[in-house]
Design a protein around this motif. Structure first.
Motif, short mmCIF file in Angstrom:
data_model
loop_
_atom_site.label_atom_id
_atom_site.label_comp_id
_atom_site.label_asym_id
_atom_site.label_seq_id
_atom_site.Cartn_x
_atom_site.Cartn_y
_atom_site.Cartn_z
N ARG A 33 17.89 33.88 32.73
CA ARG A 33 17.51 32.48 32.49
C ARG A 33 18.57 31.49 32.97
N VAL A 34 19.78 31.97 33.14
CA VAL A 34 20.85 31.09 33.65
C VAL A 34 20.45 30.51 35.00
N GLY A 42 18.32 22.12 31.11
CA GLY A 42 19.55 22.57 30.49
C GLY A 42 20.77 22.37 31.37
N MET A 43 21.34 21.14 31.33
CA MET A 43 22.55 20.82 32.09
C MET A 43 23.51 20.07 31.16
N SER A 44 24.79 20.33 31.31
CA SER A 44 25.82 19.69 30.50
C SER A 44 26.67 18.76 31.36
N PHE A 45 26.83 17.50 30.91
CA PHE A 45 27.69 16.59 31.67
C PHE A 45 29.12 17.11 31.70
N HIS A 46 29.62 17.56 30.55
CA HIS A 46 31.00 18.04 30.49
C HIS A 46 31.21 19.23 31.42
N GLY A 47 30.22 20.13 31.48
CA GLY A 47 30.31 21.26 32.40
C GLY A 47 30.27 20.81 33.84
N THR A 82 29.46 16.10 16.13
CA THR A 82 28.57 16.79 17.06
C THR A 82 29.38 17.45 18.16
N MET A 83 28.72 18.37 18.89
CA MET A 83 29.40 19.02 20.00
C MET A 83 29.81 18.01 21.06
N GLY A 84 28.97 16.99 21.28
CA GLY A 84 29.33 15.95 22.25
C GLY A 84 30.62 15.25 21.88
N MET A 85 30.82 14.98 20.58
CA MET A 85 32.06 14.35 20.13
C MET A 85 33.25 15.27 20.35
N LEU A 113 26.46 26.15 33.79
CA LEU A 113 27.32 27.05 33.02
C LEU A 113 27.86 26.37 31.77
N GLY A 114 28.14 25.08 31.87
CA GLY A 114 28.61 24.34 30.71
C GLY A 114 27.56 24.31 29.61
N TYR A 115 26.30 24.10 30.00
CA TYR A 115 25.23 24.09 29.00
C TYR A 115 25.09 25.47 28.35
N VAL A 116 25.18 26.51 29.17
CA VAL A 116 25.06 27.87 28.63
C VAL A 116 26.18 28.17 27.64
N LEU A 117 27.41 27.83 28.02
CA LEU A 117 28.58 28.16 27.20
C LEU A 117 28.69 27.29 25.95
N PHE A 118 28.42 25.98 26.10
CA PHE A 118 28.65 25.05 25.01
C PHE A 118 27.47 24.91 24.05
N TYR A 119 26.25 25.15 24.55
CA TYR A 119 25.09 24.78 23.75
C TYR A 119 24.13 25.93 23.39
#
Length: 276
Positions: free
Chosen positions: A95-96, A103-108, A246-249, A78-84
């Motif tokens: 596709r979710v 498609g995975m986000s560490f922050h999520g 960047t979004m990561g920052m 969900l973090g990857y979907v929302l943030f990226y």
């Protein structure tokens, strides 16, 4: 001609059995979760690391394992979907659920795990901060494994470079690039694990609920910001606010503030001795 290292011929698929493909990325997730579970059990059982009886038992860690897996996967996706890539998934919401497409986000994943820890600690009646500490101290190798898998997948590579350890990723073109995936693995995974182990085993940090968790969040944030300086941002986002951020920052800056505040709170509120 720039000095460079050719990308090793590693297939992202470890084993292919008919339509079933076992990827290194999936193996990395499983290995990281299993190591974290084993190490967290050892911390929960080691009374010498706590100010008296530990607030949780190895059985609690066993029971939390399923909660952690759900938090990591659901939060990371969900973090990857929302943030990226929100526009892409809005066009095709199904596709979710297609996790095999990547498609995975560490922050999520972190937010999902925090939610799981809050709910689990509340259901068991012990300090969520102490559970945060145990889990934070255990996840470093999992991060290392995940970043090695990113390297094998030829994703999240860095900028073009002249350093002698630059790697030519065939998927990124003929220029040597920073192996930023390995930088992250060493900083966010191996180095952080070593620092947190020093805190827990030499400085009694588990006696200060939130100390290890705060250090984890702060160290990760600093490491991620540093690596983002040489890492190519996700192509659908690019650079933000003037061409360098960047979004990561952006996602890491509040993490750094939260980590520092959590450490300060822990130092002011040591765990009361409990001899059970």
């Amino acid at each position: 001609m720039l000095a460079a290292i050719s990308f090793p011929p590693i297939d992202p698929v470890l084993v292919q059995i008919g339509p079933l493909a076992i990827h290194w990325y999936g193996i990395a997730y499983v290995a990281g979760i299993l190591f974290g579970w084993w190490y967290a059990r050892r911390l929960a059982a080691n009374t010498a690391l706590w100010n008296g009886k530990p607030p949780m038992t190895p059985q609690d860690i066993d029971d939390f394992l399923v909660w952690a897996v759900v938090g990591i996967i659901a939060g990371g996706r969900l973090g990857y979907v929302l943030f990226y890539e929100m526009p892409v998934y809005l066009e095709n919401p199904l596709r979710v659920f297609m996790l095999w497409t990547g498609g995975m986000s560490f922050h999520g994943g972190l937010l999902g795990t925090i939610a799981a820890m809050l709910l689990f600690a509340r259901s068991r009646g012990f300090s969520a901060l102490s559970l945060f500490d145990v889990i934070a101290a255990s996840v470093g190798p999992g991060i290392l494994f995940g970043r090695i898998a990113n390297f094998i997948n030829q994703e999240l590579w860095g900028k073009v470079t002249e350093v002698p350890w630059g790697v030519i990723f065939p998927a990124a073109g003929p220029e040597p690039r920073h192996p930023s995936q390995l930088y992250e693995g060493l900083l966010e995974g191996l180095l952080m694990f070593a620092v947190l182990r020093l805190l827990t085993h030499r400085f009694g940090a588990l006696r200060y609920p939130g100390m290890v968790a705060g250090a984890f969040i702060a160290i990760y944030a600093v490491a991620r910001i540093l690596v983002e300086l040489v890492r190519i941002p996700d192509p659908q986002l690019g650079y933000l606010l003037g061409g360098w951020l960047t979004m990561g920052m952006i996602l890491s800056l509040p993490m750094l503030a939260i980590g520092i505040l959590t450490i300060n709170h822990a130092l002011r509120n040591p765990r009361a001795e409990n001899r059970g």
